[in-house]
Design a protein around this motif. Structure first.
Motif, short mmCIF file in Angstrom:
data_model
loop_
_atom_site.label_atom_id
_atom_site.label_comp_id
_atom_site.label_asym_id
_atom_site.label_seq_id
_atom_site.Cartn_x
_atom_site.Cartn_y
_atom_site.Cartn_z
N THR A 136 -50.53 -9.67 12.49
CA THR A 136 -52.06 -10.21 12.71
C THR A 136 -52.27 -10.22 13.98
O THR A 136 -51.69 -11.17 14.72
N PRO A 137 -53.40 -9.45 14.26
CA PRO A 137 -53.55 -9.22 15.88
C PRO A 137 -53.47 -10.38 16.46
O PRO A 137 -53.55 -10.87 17.70
N GLU A 138 -54.82 -11.75 16.07
CA GLU A 138 -55.02 -12.99 16.65
C GLU A 138 -54.16 -13.97 17.15
O GLU A 138 -54.39 -14.34 17.64
N VAL A 139 -53.31 -13.59 16.41
CA VAL A 139 -52.56 -14.43 16.30
C VAL A 139 -50.76 -14.78 17.04
O VAL A 139 -50.41 -14.31 17.38
N THR A 140 -50.97 -16.02 18.02
CA THR A 140 -50.13 -15.84 19.23
C THR A 140 -49.24 -17.35 18.84
O THR A 140 -47.76 -16.80 19.86
N ASP A 141 -48.99 -17.19 17.38
CA ASP A 141 -48.17 -18.59 17.79
C ASP A 141 -47.65 -19.07 16.29
O ASP A 141 -48.35 -19.25 14.89
N GLY A 200 -55.39 -19.48 17.58
CA GLY A 200 -54.37 -18.41 17.45
C GLY A 200 -52.86 -18.69 17.36
O GLY A 200 -52.13 -18.64 16.84
N LYS A 201 -52.29 -19.54 16.53
CA LYS A 201 -52.05 -20.64 16.23
C LYS A 201 -51.75 -20.74 14.66
O LYS A 201 -52.91 -21.24 13.75
N VAL A 202 -51.19 -20.40 13.84
CA VAL A 202 -51.28 -20.19 12.20
C VAL A 202 -50.19 -21.39 12.04
O VAL A 202 -48.62 -21.01 11.92
N THR A 203 -50.50 -22.07 11.21
CA THR A 203 -49.38 -23.40 10.69
C THR A 203 -49.01 -22.92 8.58
O THR A 203 -50.37 -22.82 8.33
N LEU A 204 -47.99 -22.60 8.17
CA LEU A 204 -48.24 -21.65 6.65
C LEU A 204 -47.66 -23.42 5.80
O LEU A 204 -46.43 -23.46 7.08
N SER A 205 -47.89 -24.03 4.97
CA SER A 205 -47.27 -24.90 4.58
C SER A 205 -47.39 -24.28 3.01
O SER A 205 -47.91 -23.83 2.51
N GLY A 206 -46.40 -25.04 1.92
CA GLY A 206 -46.70 -25.14 0.85
C GLY A 206 -44.87 -23.91 0.10
O GLY A 206 -44.44 -23.74 0.88
N GLY A 207 -45.07 -23.97 -0.70
CA GLY A 207 -43.56 -23.45 -1.35
C GLY A 207 -44.41 -22.43 -2.09
O GLY A 207 -45.08 -21.66 -2.75
N VAL A 208 -43.13 -21.78 -2.28
CA VAL A 208 -42.94 -19.88 -2.40
C VAL A 208 -42.08 -19.46 -3.54
O VAL A 208 -41.50 -20.02 -3.55
N THR A 209 -42.08 -18.20 -4.68
CA THR A 209 -41.15 -18.74 -4.93
C THR A 209 -39.73 -18.17 -4.40
O THR A 209 -38.97 -18.35 -5.85
N ASP A 210 -40.01 -17.15 -3.66
CA ASP A 210 -38.12 -16.56 -3.73
C ASP A 210 -38.10 -16.43 -1.63
O ASP A 210 -39.35 -16.34 -1.26
N ARG A 219 -59.13 -18.03 9.19
CA ARG A 219 -60.05 -18.80 9.75
C ARG A 219 -59.91 -17.02 9.85
O ARG A 219 -61.21 -15.95 10.88
N SER A 220 -59.00 -16.25 9.79
CA SER A 220 -59.18 -14.42 9.89
C SER A 220 -59.29 -13.78 9.37
O SER A 220 -58.45 -14.02 8.58
N PRO A 221 -60.54 -12.87 9.36
CA PRO A 221 -60.63 -11.68 8.57
C PRO A 221 -59.15 -10.57 8.13
O PRO A 221 -58.61 -10.71 6.95
N HIS A 222 -58.37 -10.58 9.51
CA HIS A 222 -57.29 -10.15 8.89
C HIS A 222 -55.64 -10.51 8.09
O HIS A 222 -55.44 -10.15 7.15
#
Length: 72
Positions: free
Chosen positions: A58-63, A34-44, A8-11
């Motif tokens: 990212t400016p709009e992120v609070t948590d 403003g709360k961002v949840t990251l899920s999933g697998g990353v390579t390293d 939802r954030s263009p940034h």
């Protein structure tokens, strides 16, 4: 779901698109009040840290809720 629809954030969109270390297609990013949840697998570890740093800067992120993992 198309990954860019989760943002939802263009940034965040621009930051993930510009970054060569993180495969944005493997990460689900959800933003709510403003709360961002990251899920999933990353390579390293580099991709793990970079994804979190992108969100943190990212400016709009609070948590941040980090549910990323590195598959073995």
């Amino acid at each position: 779901m198309e990954k860019k629809q989760a943002y939802r954030s263009p940034h965040l969109v621009a930051s993930f698109d510009r970054n060569a270390f993180v495969d944005a297609d493997s990460i689900d990013v959800k933003v709510e009040n403003g709360k961002v949840t990251l899920s999933g697998g990353v390579t390293d570890q580099i991709a793990f840290r970079t994804a979190v740093d992108i969100v943190r800067n990212t400016p709009e992120v609070t948590d941040i809720v980090n549910n990323l993992f590195i598959p073995r």
